[in-house]
Design an enzyme around this catalytic site. Structure first.
Site, PDB file in Angstrom:
ATOM      1  N   LYS A  35       0.848  -1.047   0.053  1.00 13.33           N
ATOM      2  CA  LYS A  35      -0.401   0.062   0.222  1.00 13.33           C
ATOM      3  C   LYS A  35       0.970   1.047   0.112  1.00 13.33           C
ATOM      4  CE  LYS A  35      -2.060  -1.412   3.645  1.00 13.33           C
ATOM      5  NZ  LYS A  35      -1.870  -2.616   3.968  1.00 13.33           N
ATOM      6  N   THR A  36       1.878   1.244   0.976  1.00 12.45           N
ATOM      7  CA  THR A  36       2.780   2.627   0.825  1.00 12.45           C
ATOM      8  C   THR A  36       3.226   2.132  -0.618  1.00 12.45           C
ATOM      9  OG1 THR A  36       2.985   1.860   3.337  1.00 12.45           O
ATOM     10  CG2 THR A  36       3.992   3.683   1.935  1.00 12.45           C
ATOM     11  N   ASP A 220      -1.756   7.590   3.859  1.00 10.14           N
ATOM     12  CA  ASP A 220      -1.518   6.860   4.429  1.00 10.14           C
ATOM     13  C   ASP A 220      -2.516   5.976   5.661  1.00 10.14           C
ATOM     14  OD1 ASP A 220      -0.774   4.140   4.362  1.00 10.14           O
ATOM     15  OD2 ASP A 220       1.623   4.905   3.877  1.00 10.14           O
ATOM     16  N   GLU A 221      -2.251   4.861   5.459  1.00 10.65           N
ATOM     17  CA  GLU A 221      -2.899   4.269   7.133  1.00 10.65           C
ATOM     18  C   GLU A 221      -4.157   4.745   7.589  1.00 10.65           C
ATOM     19  OE1 GLU A 221      -0.861   2.209   8.742  1.00 10.65           O
ATOM     20  OE2 GLU A 221       1.482   2.484   8.490  1.00 10.65           O
ATOM     21  N   GLN A 251      -5.802  -3.646  10.241  1.00 12.64           N
ATOM     22  CA  GLN A 251      -4.741  -2.825  11.448  1.00 12.64           C
ATOM     23  C   GLN A 251      -5.450  -1.761  12.126  1.00 12.64           C
ATOM     24  OE1 GLN A 251      -0.658  -2.904   9.030  1.00 12.64           O
ATOM     25  NE2 GLN A 251      -1.903  -3.628   7.986  1.00 12.64           N
ATOM     26  N   ARG A 615       4.812  -7.492  11.536  1.00 12.67           N
ATOM     27  CA  ARG A 615       6.309  -6.823  11.101  1.00 12.67           C
ATOM     28  C   ARG A 615       7.327  -7.344  10.624  1.00 12.67           C
ATOM     29  NH1 ARG A 615       3.901  -2.984   9.565  1.00 12.67           N
ATOM     30  NH2 ARG A 615       2.305  -3.925   9.544  1.00 12.67           N
TER      31      ARG A 615
HETATM   32  P1  ATP Z   1       1.349  -2.240   5.672  1.00 17.91           P
HETATM   33  O1  ATP Z   1      -0.219  -2.776   5.723  1.00 17.91           O
HETATM   34  O2  ATP Z   1       2.459  -2.868   6.943  1.00 17.91           O
HETATM   35  O3  ATP Z   1       1.278  -0.866   6.025  1.00 17.91           O
HETATM   36  P2  ATP Z   1       2.271  -1.906   3.773  1.00 17.91           P
HETATM   37  O4  ATP Z   1       1.013  -2.641   2.497  1.00 17.91           O
HETATM   38  O5  ATP Z   1       2.637  -0.526   3.072  1.00 17.91           O
HETATM   39  O6  ATP Z   1       2.338  -2.642   4.976  1.00 17.91           O
HETATM   40  P3  ATP Z   1       4.437  -1.957   1.992  1.00 17.91           P
HETATM   41  O7  ATP Z   1       4.972  -1.349   2.665  1.00 17.91           O
HETATM   42  O8  ATP Z   1       4.359  -1.160   0.631  1.00 17.91           O
HETATM   43  O9  ATP Z   1       3.490  -2.726   2.915  1.00 17.91           O
HETATM   44  O10 ATP Z   1       5.476  -3.552   1.449  1.00 17.91           O
HETATM   45  C1  ATP Z   1       5.755  -4.003   2.261  1.00 17.91           C
HETATM   46  C2  ATP Z   1       7.109  -4.652   1.767  1.00 17.91           C
HETATM   47  O11 ATP Z   1       7.197  -5.558   0.441  1.00 17.91           O
HETATM   48  C3  ATP Z   1       8.236  -3.984   1.040  1.00 17.91           C
HETATM   49  O12 ATP Z   1       9.510  -4.106   1.533  1.00 17.91           O
HETATM   50  C4  ATP Z   1       8.428  -3.441  -0.338  1.00 17.91           C
HETATM   51  O13 ATP Z   1       9.291  -3.087  -0.708  1.00 17.91           O
HETATM   52  C5  ATP Z   1       7.821  -4.978  -0.352  1.00 17.91           C
HETATM   53  N1  ATP Z   1       6.858  -4.838  -2.182  1.00 17.91           N
HETATM   54  C6  ATP Z   1       5.763  -4.377  -1.915  1.00 17.91           C
HETATM   55  N2  ATP Z   1       5.337  -5.089  -3.361  1.00 17.91           N
HETATM   56  C7  ATP Z   1       6.019  -5.301  -4.260  1.00 17.91           C
HETATM   57  C8  ATP Z   1       5.994  -5.824  -5.648  1.00 17.91           C
HETATM   58  N3  ATP Z   1       5.429  -5.759  -6.360  1.00 17.91           N
HETATM   59  N4  ATP Z   1       7.229  -6.461  -5.500  1.00 17.91           N
HETATM   60  C9  ATP Z   1       8.297  -6.595  -4.554  1.00 17.91           C
HETATM   61  N5  ATP Z   1       8.141  -6.840  -3.280  1.00 17.91           N
HETATM   62  C10 ATP Z   1       7.383  -5.482  -3.209  1.00 17.91           C
HETATM   63 MG    MG Z   2       2.367   0.864   4.712  1.00 17.72          MG
END
Ligand code: ATP
Ligand code: MG
Length: 732
Positions: A35-36, A220-221, A251, A615
């Protein structure tokens, strides 16, 4: 233009979200699904291909750390610094707006921010000025009420007049508190959002200016926004159909502080034009970690429901360590980190997470003893420490004499003969004259009707502050800080506090000088403060004082140093680490005692557990202790229900005897090796009976011969150490 680097490393759903034409969007997805990543890539994409100016982008998140991370990722993607982009926290951005438009917002130019501690003290004073009994009307509860109302966007006059004495009284406190804030030119945290919301509501032209400016709004969040934050974002979005929010209902962990999980549920209704994108692949964790997280969260009802999968293999097993007590738990953590590092990994890849700040001390001690570098995020943060707050209050008073909160804090710290009675008189006078405490003090110093001693004491204090002001007029920030610390008498004051505590306080004061030295407002404000139409009126000192109040930043050691990362589960949101320890998984601690009685809160605790588990990237350790001394009390708790909710085939239990051959005892007592048998003739875990205390379980033993003692946890009377030579214990 080559934009492959922005689209590479995105899956199809992520790519759809990143490249969607301008329009409102909800990205609803589980932890670690990117997402981020989508947010940062979308900003880069818009700037690169849509000819959007960084100046037109506003991105909001919840912590300064996350905001800084977001900005640097965007800069890396674009391979250039992005000036003018607003990336910050809700509070940071609202604060910037109020500073820029202070007059329209009805604030004095140099308004001060009241932090949680100042707020509590002010509310206490308000309660006593209303002649209310503080025992019946505790200040903490009133603060809770006031902040809750502000988070909902309500001023006292918006609260329905009820028969209810509780509400009525709190509304009266809220009203009187608002007056006090206004008189002192102060605002509290919750006020920032509410005030900027009102600012825009009452000045439509101003709102239009910002609506025209920001073509892309991103949050975000989103699951943790409260009512006023969401209202503020909607206000800014207006009819522009340009709001992108990303979040995960599983979350949402700030319900206790007013976050509205409903915001994410109603987004599609509020923005009927919006599209919803779901991301389902997790890229962060191994299969086992993800299954464990899914197992826990599936126990919650009323979820929006998301499937999360990974094509990573199962990876390492999850270890479940049943510690003997909290010291044993800490040692275990240290030993595992040491193993990790000895395999060629870094300390900074390890995170130790806990439910409450009070748990950190024992963990810290174990790390100190093992000479293991660590860093604590959050908790008793540097700028929240009493001595630091006092020094900062002196600095604030020097630059803003009318800051009542600062005045109260230092007028008699160190003690200079201005007692509670005199301060009460000052308050009374200030109230009568509708002025600040400082002005009241100036007046009182000339009042010949007062005892000479009191008058002199006040006059000397006024002189001290005025002198410090003159002396530091042209001094650079670190020199000013140093002078204030020396001249205020704080160093001497804490030198008298014996032992390590006083020493630590003095070290913290010295640390404040280094904080002032390395302070750079450009680092702190994650959006550009030097734009022509928003020229900042702040001096460096003001910026620093704001930083102290806003960020309560953690400056222990160099953030880039290779340290174990320690933090509460709440502060870990959005972050990821190769190795994670979830500690203190015990009923009563996590889930916390209070949450166990309310299903809603229990579900929030469960979401917090889900946040914690997710995490972890490669390796997860769960720990719980049979007995734990925390906040001066010893308790015995069963392992957390959350451990049972994890499919048990994913867990590898770790046995005490295999992993903790080292001596285990409290540091104050002589160590004795833990063994399954000893000369006491008892075995750990054995059931015994005592004539007076009844039945219990042997927990520990130490000493030899006539000094031999055992610790027994009795069913009815709790844990006791008994001398074997006196106590008669029978094996049951
Ligand atoms: P959270 O809910 O904990 O905030 P998030 O959904 O924001 O998580 P991110 O932090 O954006 O998730 O991504 C999680 C991990 O996966 C990061 O290390 C990111 O670089 C990696 N990642 C995300 N998408 C891809 C992709 N398409 N290919 C490879 N790595 C990815
Ligand atoms: Mg995130």
């Amino acid at each position: 233009m080559d934009v492959t680097h922005i689209l590479d490393g995105l899956n199809d759903a992520q790519r759809d979200a990143v490249t969607a034409p301008s329009g409102s969007m909800l990205v609803l997805a589980g932890a670690g699904s990117g997402k981020t990543r989508v947010l940062t890539h979308r900003i880069a994409w818009q700037i690169q291909t849509q000819n959007m100016s960084p100046y037109s982008v506003l991105a909001v998140t919840f912590t300064n750390k996350a905001a800084a991370e977001m900005r640097s990722r965007i800069e890396r993607l674009l391979a250039m610094p992005v000036r003018g982009m607003w990336v910050g926290t809700f509070h940071g951005i609202a604060h910037r707006l109020l500073r820029t438009h202070f007059a329209e917002a009805g604030l004095p130019q140099n308004f001060q921010i009241l932090d949680a501690d100042d707020q509590l003290r002010l509310v206490k004073r308000v309660i006593s000025s209303l002649d209310l009994d503080e025992k019946k009307w505790p200040a903490r509860q009133a603060v809770w009420f006031i902040n809750g109302q502000k988070d909902e966007g309500r001023r006292p006059q918006h609260i329905p007049d009820e028969e209810d004495l509780y509400v009525r009284t709190h509304v009266a406190i809220y009203e009187a508190y608002e007056l006090a804030l206004e008189r002192g030119g102060m605002i509290d945290f919750a006020e920032m959002l509410l005030r900027s919301h009102e600012l825009w509501r009452e000045h439509p032209a101003l709102l239009r200016h910002y609506q025209d400016r920001f073509h892309s709004l991103l949050v975000d969040e989103f699951q943790d926004t409260n009512t006023i934050q969401y209202a503020w974002v909607r206000q800014l979005a207006g009819d522009n159909n340009n709001l992108v929010v990303v979040g995960d209902d599983d979350q949402s962990i700030y319900g206790w502080r007013g976050a509205r999980i409903e915001n994410i549920q109603r987004f599609s209704t509020d923005f009927p034009e919006s599209q919803t994108i779901r991301l389902e692949q997790n890229y962060r964790s191994t299969g086992s970690i993800l299954k464990a997280a899914n197992g826990v969260i599936s126990q919650n009802a009323g979820r929006l429901g998301k499937e999360l999968w990974t094509d990573a293999g199962d990876g390492e097993p999850i270890y479940d360590y049943a510690a003997f007590n909290e010291i044993d738990e800490a040692r275990y953590v240290v030993s595992r980190v040491r193993d990790w590092v000895s395999q060629g990994n870094n300390h900074r890849e390890c995170a130790v997470l806990y439910r409450s700040n009070a748990q950190s001390r024992v963990l810290e001690e174990a790390m100190l003893r093992a000479q293991m570098p660590y860093r604590i995020y959050g908790g008793q943060r540097f700028f929240e420490r009493a001595e630091v707050r006092s020094a900062v209050a002196y600095m604030r008073l020097i630059s803003h004499r009318d800051s009542d909160a600062a005045f109260e804090r230092v007028v008699n710290t160190p003690s200079r003969g201005i007692g509670d009675r005199t301060v009460a008189q000052l308050r009374e006078l200030a109230r009568e004259e509708n002025t600040s405490l400082w002005r009241a003090a100036e007046k009182m110093a000339c009042n010949t009707g007062l005892p000479g001693r009191t008058r002199n004491a006040i006059a000397r204090f006024i002189e001290l502050i005025n002198d410090m002001d003159t002396a530091t007029m042209n001094a650079a920030l670190p020199e000013m800080t140093e002078m204030v610390i020396e001249r205020s008498g704080l160093i001497e004051y804490y030198e008298r506090e014996r032992g390590e505590r006083g020493q630590a306080r003095i070290e913290n004061l010295r640390e404040l000088i280094s904080a002032a030295d390395t302070f750079d407002p450009e680092d702190e404000v994650t959006f550009d403060a030097t734009l022509p139409d928003e020229e900042s009126p702040d001096t460096l000192l003001d910026e620093f004082l704001t930083h102290a109040a806003l960020e309560a930043g953690d400056r222990q050691g160099d953030p880039n140093a290779d340290c174990v990362q320690m933090m509460t589960l709440h502060s870990a949101k959005g972050l990821e680490f190769p190795l994670v320890f979830l500690t203190g998984l015990e009923e009563g601690l996590f889930p916390s005692m209070m949450s166990m009685e309310e299903p809603g809160r229990l579900e929030e605790e469960r979401r917090l557990c889900y946040v914690g588990i997710t995490r972890a990237m490669r390796q997860l350790y769960l720990t719980h202790a049979e007995s734990r001394r925390i906040n001066g009390q010893e308790s015995y708790n069963r392992p957390s229900r959350f451990v049972q909710e994890i499919p048990q085939d994913l867990l590898t239990p770790v046995r005490l005897s295999r992993t903790a051959p080292a001596p285990i005892s409290r540091p104050s007592r002589s160590a004795s090796p833990i063994a399954t048998h000893n000369e006491s003739g008892f075995t750990l875990g054995q059931r015994v009976r005592h004539d007076k205390f009844g039945e219990g379980v042997v927990l520990n033993y130490e000493g030899q011969g006539s000094q031999a003692r055992v610790q027994v946890n009795f069913n009815d009377s709790g844990s006791k150490w008994l001398m074997l030579s006196y106590a008669k214990l029978d094996v049951v």
